[in-house]
Design an enzyme around this catalytic site. Structure first.
Site, short mmCIF file in Angstrom:
data_model
loop_
_atom_site.label_atom_id
_atom_site.label_comp_id
_atom_site.label_asym_id
_atom_site.label_seq_id
_atom_site.Cartn_x
_atom_site.Cartn_y
_atom_site.Cartn_z
CB ALA A 1 -15.45 -2.92 -11.50
CG ASN B 1 -7.81 1.46 -14.84
OD1 ASN B 1 -8.41 0.49 -14.37
ND2 ASN B 1 -7.66 2.59 -14.16
NE ARG C 1 -10.15 1.33 -3.37
CZ ARG C 1 -10.83 1.68 -4.45
NH1 ARG C 1 -10.22 1.76 -5.62
NH2 ARG C 1 -12.12 1.95 -4.37
NE ARG D 1 -15.34 5.42 -10.09
CZ ARG D 1 -14.63 4.37 -10.45
NH1 ARG D 1 -13.68 4.49 -11.36
NH2 ARG D 1 -14.84 3.21 -9.90
CD GLU E 1 -4.06 -5.60 -13.79
OE1 GLU E 1 -3.52 -6.68 -14.16
OE2 GLU E 1 -4.75 -5.50 -12.76
CG HIS F 1 -5.53 -1.13 -11.07
ND1 HIS F 1 -6.77 -1.33 -11.62
CD2 HIS F 1 -4.85 -2.28 -11.24
CE1 HIS F 1 -6.84 -2.56 -12.09
NE2 HIS F 1 -5.68 -3.16 -11.88
N PRO G 1 -15.06 0.58 -17.22
CG PRO G 1 -16.12 -1.04 -15.94
CD PRO G 1 -15.09 -0.87 -17.02
CG ASN G 2 -18.14 3.25 -13.08
OD1 ASN G 2 -19.17 3.81 -13.44
ND2 ASN G 2 -18.13 2.02 -12.57
CE1 TYR H 1 -10.22 4.24 -8.36
CE2 TYR H 1 -12.39 5.15 -7.90
CZ TYR H 1 -11.53 4.07 -7.97
OH TYR H 1 -11.99 2.81 -7.64
C1 DQA Z 1 -9.45 0.94 -10.54
C2 DQA Z 1 -9.58 -0.01 -9.34
C3 DQA Z 1 -10.80 -0.90 -9.50
O1 DQA Z 1 -10.91 -1.76 -8.37
C4 DQA Z 1 -12.04 -0.07 -9.59
O2 DQA Z 1 -13.18 -0.89 -9.78
C5 DQA Z 1 -11.97 0.98 -10.62
C6 DQA Z 1 -10.72 1.72 -10.79
C7 DQA Z 1 -8.30 1.96 -10.35
O3 DQA Z 1 -7.93 2.58 -11.34
O4 DQA Z 1 -7.81 2.15 -9.23
O5 DQA Z 1 -12.94 1.30 -11.28
O6 DQA Z 1 -9.14 0.15 -11.68
#
Ligand code: DQA
Length: 151
Positions: free
Chosen positions: A77, A74, A107, A18, A98, A100, A10-11, A23
């Protein structure tokens, strides 16, 4: 030919637009284009999937069984909440990395826990969009180690 699936949660479709401080300014399309080029150079087949929905991510992971050799994920959240995504990755028995973009350890407290990390081949966090390229190299080495591998 090695096949890798790159999955974003998501996102992440909003990358570039964003929370650029966390990011970066690179869009998901640009990240995927870089990955496609890197994969081509390495002779790897690659595909991409993004969803904002937990169930759709689970369903896509299920379709990878017997089709994909490795997953780069990735989960956004859902990293911190989703037993369903963990279970799907375990069910298909496909090695995964994984990723990020941000350094989740620098954070909020809740970002320091992951439902995936203990089952991942490796975790890459904090290198922005380069993390996906590192992940591609890492999973390739793991699945297809050269005869002279150092590790
Ligand atoms: C994320 C880190 C997560 O905590 C966050 O909710 C994201 C992006 C990252 O790529 O740093 O949506 O996965």
């Amino acid at each position: 030919m090695l096949k890798i699936s790159v999955i974003n949660g998501p996102n992440l479709n909003m990358l570039g637009d964003r929370e650029v401080g966390y990011y970066g300014a690179v869009s998901l399309e640009d990240i995927n284009a870089q990955l496609r080029m890197a994969a081509k150079e390495e002779g790897i087949e690659i595909d991409f999937y993004q969803s904002n929905s937990e169930g759709e991510l689970v369903t896509f992971i299920q379709t990878c069984k017997g089709v994909t050799d490795g997953i780069i994920i990735n989960p956004g959240a859902y990293t911190h909440t989703s037993i369903a995504i963990r279970d799907a990755l375990l069910a298909v028995e496909i090695p995964f990395v994984e990723v990020h973009l941000s350094n989740v350890y620098a954070r909020e407290e809740f970002r320091k826990s992951s439902y995936l990390s203990d089952k991942a081949v490796g975790v890459i966090t904090g290198f922005g969009s380069f993390g996906y390229i590192f992940a591609l190299e890492g999973i390739r080495q793991r699945l297809n180690p050269p005869a002279t591998a150092l590790c």
